[in-house]
Motif scaffolding. Sequence first.
Motif, PDB file in Angstrom:
ATOM      1  N   GLN A 101       0.823  -1.193   0.000  1.00  0.00           N
ATOM      2  CA  GLN A 101       0.000   0.000   0.000  1.00  0.00           C
ATOM      3  C   GLN A 101       0.866   1.255   0.000  1.00  0.00           C
ATOM      4  N   SER A 102       0.434   2.246  -0.763  1.00  0.00           N
ATOM      5  CA  SER A 102       1.153   3.517  -0.766  1.00  0.00           C
ATOM      6  C   SER A 102       0.946   4.229   0.571  1.00  0.00           C
ATOM      7  N   GLU A 103       1.872   5.120   0.899  1.00  0.00           N
ATOM      8  CA  GLU A 103       1.831   5.837   2.162  1.00  0.00           C
ATOM      9  C   GLU A 103       1.687   7.333   1.899  1.00  0.00           C
ATOM     10  N   ILE A 104       1.171   8.031   2.898  1.00  0.00           N
ATOM     11  CA  ILE A 104       1.081   9.485   2.818  1.00  0.00           C
ATOM     12  C   ILE A 104       2.385  10.065   3.350  1.00  0.00           C
ATOM     13  N   LEU A 135       7.474   4.974   0.060  1.00  0.00           N
ATOM     14  CA  LEU A 135       8.622   5.738   0.528  1.00  0.00           C
ATOM     15  C   LEU A 135       9.946   5.187   0.016  1.00  0.00           C
ATOM     16  N   ARG A 136      10.147   3.905   0.176  1.00  0.00           N
ATOM     17  CA  ARG A 136      11.439   3.337  -0.211  1.00  0.00           C
ATOM     18  C   ARG A 136      11.679   3.496  -1.706  1.00  0.00           C
ATOM     19  N   GLU A 137      10.641   3.226  -2.518  1.00  0.00           N
ATOM     20  CA  GLU A 137      10.783   3.341  -3.960  1.00  0.00           C
ATOM     21  C   GLU A 137      11.002   4.788  -4.377  1.00  0.00           C
ATOM     22  N   ALA A 155       9.415   2.787 -14.029  1.00  0.00           N
ATOM     23  CA  ALA A 155       8.491   1.722 -13.619  1.00  0.00           C
ATOM     24  C   ALA A 155       8.000   1.930 -12.185  1.00  0.00           C
ATOM     25  N   LEU A 156       8.895   2.348 -11.291  1.00  0.00           N
ATOM     26  CA  LEU A 156       8.504   2.558  -9.893  1.00  0.00           C
ATOM     27  C   LEU A 156       7.522   3.717  -9.760  1.00  0.00           C
ATOM     28  N   ILE A 157       7.758   4.810 -10.477  1.00  0.00           N
ATOM     29  CA  ILE A 157       6.848   5.954 -10.402  1.00  0.00           C
ATOM     30  C   ILE A 157       5.478   5.581 -10.959  1.00  0.00           C
ATOM     31  N   GLU A 158       5.444   4.817 -12.031  1.00  0.00           N
ATOM     32  CA  GLU A 158       4.159   4.407 -12.599  1.00  0.00           C
ATOM     33  C   GLU A 158       3.410   3.480 -11.657  1.00  0.00           C
ATOM     34  N   GLN A 159       4.129   2.681 -10.860  1.00  0.00           N
ATOM     35  CA  GLN A 159       3.463   1.850  -9.848  1.00  0.00           C
ATOM     36  C   GLN A 159       2.775   2.711  -8.790  1.00  0.00           C
ATOM     37  N   MET A 160       3.270   3.930  -8.603  1.00  0.00           N
ATOM     38  CA  MET A 160       2.651   4.855  -7.645  1.00  0.00           C
ATOM     39  C   MET A 160       1.586   5.728  -8.313  1.00  0.00           C
ATOM     40  N   GLN A 161       1.218   5.384  -9.556  1.00  0.00           N
ATOM     41  CA  GLN A 161       0.244   6.145 -10.339  1.00  0.00           C
ATOM     42  C   GLN A 161       0.755   7.537 -10.676  1.00  0.00           C
ATOM     43  N   GLY A 162       2.057   7.677 -10.749  1.00  0.00           N
ATOM     44  CA  GLY A 162       2.659   8.939 -11.144  1.00  0.00           C
ATOM     45  C   GLY A 162       3.291   8.828 -12.511  1.00  0.00           C
ATOM     46  N   THR A 163       3.982   9.894 -12.926  1.00  0.00           N
ATOM     47  CA  THR A 163       4.665   9.906 -14.214  1.00  0.00           C
ATOM     48  C   THR A 163       6.031  10.574 -14.050  1.00  0.00           C
ATOM     49  N   ILE A 164       6.888  10.364 -15.036  1.00  0.00           N
ATOM     50  CA  ILE A 164       8.204  11.000 -15.051  1.00  0.00           C
ATOM     51  C   ILE A 164       8.441  11.532 -16.454  1.00  0.00           C
ATOM     52  N   GLU A 165       8.930  12.761 -16.551  1.00  0.00           N
ATOM     53  CA  GLU A 165       9.172  13.409 -17.832  1.00  0.00           C
ATOM     54  C   GLU A 165      10.638  13.814 -17.935  1.00  0.00           C
ATOM     55  N   VAL A 166      11.098  13.929 -19.179  1.00  0.00           N
ATOM     56  CA  VAL A 166      12.474  14.358 -19.406  1.00  0.00           C
ATOM     57  C   VAL A 166      12.474  15.477 -20.440  1.00  0.00           C
ATOM     58  N   PHE A 167      13.288  16.507 -20.196  1.00  0.00           N
ATOM     59  CA  PHE A 167      13.441  17.638 -21.114  1.00  0.00           C
ATOM     60  C   PHE A 167      14.939  17.893 -21.324  1.00  0.00           C
ATOM     61  N   SER A 168      15.330  17.961 -22.571  1.00  0.00           N
ATOM     62  CA  SER A 168      16.707  18.299 -22.886  1.00  0.00           C
ATOM     63  C   SER A 168      16.705  19.048 -24.217  1.00  0.00           C
ATOM     64  N   VAL A 178       9.406  14.534 -11.771  1.00  0.00           N
ATOM     65  CA  VAL A 178       8.633  13.422 -11.214  1.00  0.00           C
ATOM     66  C   VAL A 178       7.307  13.973 -10.711  1.00  0.00           C
ATOM     67  N   TRP A 179       6.203  13.454 -11.236  1.00  0.00           N
ATOM     68  CA  TRP A 179       4.860  13.889 -10.829  1.00  0.00           C
ATOM     69  C   TRP A 179       4.245  12.829  -9.921  1.00  0.00           C
ATOM     70  N   LEU A 180       3.844  13.248  -8.716  1.00  0.00           N
ATOM     71  CA  LEU A 180       3.264  12.345  -7.723  1.00  0.00           C
ATOM     72  C   LEU A 180       1.833  12.757  -7.419  1.00  0.00           C
ATOM     73  N   LEU A 181       0.994  11.764  -7.164  1.00  0.00           N
ATOM     74  CA  LEU A 181      -0.419  12.008  -6.894  1.00  0.00           C
ATOM     75  C   LEU A 181      -0.594  12.648  -5.519  1.00  0.00           C
ATOM     76  N   VAL A 182      -1.297  13.771  -5.471  1.00  0.00           N
ATOM     77  CA  VAL A 182      -1.568  14.459  -4.214  1.00  0.00           C
ATOM     78  C   VAL A 182      -2.545  13.641  -3.388  1.00  0.00           C
ATOM     79  N   ASP A 183      -2.305  13.600  -2.075  1.00  0.00           N
ATOM     80  CA  ASP A 183      -3.199  12.891  -1.149  1.00  0.00           C
ATOM     81  C   ASP A 183      -4.553  13.589  -1.159  1.00  0.00           C
TER      82      ASP A 183
END
Length: 453
Positions: free
Chosen positions: A285-288, A328-330, A409-422, A440-445
Amino acid sequence: MPASAEFISLCRSQVALLTQGMGAALSVVYLTERLVEEGTAQEKLIPVVAYPETAARWKGLELNSAAFPATTSRPQPPRLQAKATAKNIDTVSLPELPTEANVAEPPETADKALVPSQQIVLPLLNEGALIGLLVTSREDRAWNERERHEIERVAQTLTLARLLDRRRERSEQQLSQQKQLQAQQRELLDNLLHQFRNPLTALRTFGKLLLKRLLPGDANRAVADNIVRESDRLQELLQQFDRVIDMTEEDLEPTKSLPPATEVRSAIPILNAPLPLLPNREGTQSEICTIEDVLKPLLASAWAIAQERNLDLQADLPPNLPTVRAHLRELREVLSNLLDNAIKYTPPGGKIYVQAGLERDNFQGIAISDTGVGIPPQDKERIFDRHYRGRQADSDIPGTGLGLAIAKALIEQMQGTIEVFSPALWHPTPESSGGTTFIVWLLVDAGAALREG
């Protein structure tokens, strides 16, 4: 390479077809075999299936460049050409099968010379090389063209089956060698991990002792804290190593209750079972959590490394950031990897900028920018592929090409996304350019947002 039981069974069925369907009085299937005698290797034809079972047959036929001898009243085993064709074998005058074969009472057919049109010898050829021989004959009548065609099809079937049999044997040998290599690697890994534990335990102990000796306001206390924290992280990774090493095939298999249609697709468990990126994590389970609590200790470690490499690390962490849902660990692994990459790919004198508090819909963003070498456009599309390093593979900068793939892969498991700009979205001066930005975009509680509202 010995023939398998399945190939022998096929040979018997094809010989039965010649006997029952075409009236063959005698049929023998030979295979080439490499024999080593007195230090020299020779290719010989060895009979594997014969009808009748007591039939006389050529034993240990040697292969060389000599042509077939003419028929004699008491023939010797014929010498075959190593690269013969169906045409020159079928038209050469062949001797009868010898009566001194490995039988107590050879059949009558073995004492009678067979007319060439009644005895057919077809080679089993693979790219011009002889891998076997099919011999069949009958006494009452000659073979017609349709029967000859059917016999050729039998020879083709045996050729294909023998090639598949050889490939199976080679695959089994390779698999056996791989298993032996894996066993040796497993033993070596066990030894290395065992040796790694002692210095790690000592490092962790020294860090704790240092913490006890430092006063609360001492500037070195943060360094000691980082030593203990990173030692704990290594200890946790070691435990994960132990769990992965102890995994059995049953641990990797997919669900046992699969319908029959999917059993074939799941024949190789390690390719079908989804393996966790960080195995056996306690609780899924994800944590706050707050971004500040996660980032601050990581920034302390990164700042020490950046200072050593003559890099300027800056961070912007606004107060009272919304809480997010994450593992948290991921999340620590992801952010630590991105910080490590920014430090690794930024040359001395460069800058790294970490900014939290970005907002987009129901997500909070963390941006990590650098003034490093940047990512070429052709590499940007594949930057998250496993083991892909693109242009950096030719550089002196070490890496495996796994960090970004795991992070995504870890961020997507948290229902988030990761973007890259160069080039990077942030530049320390108007004149600067290049670099890279990861966000790194994370889902707000949602519960916290409702409480605040």
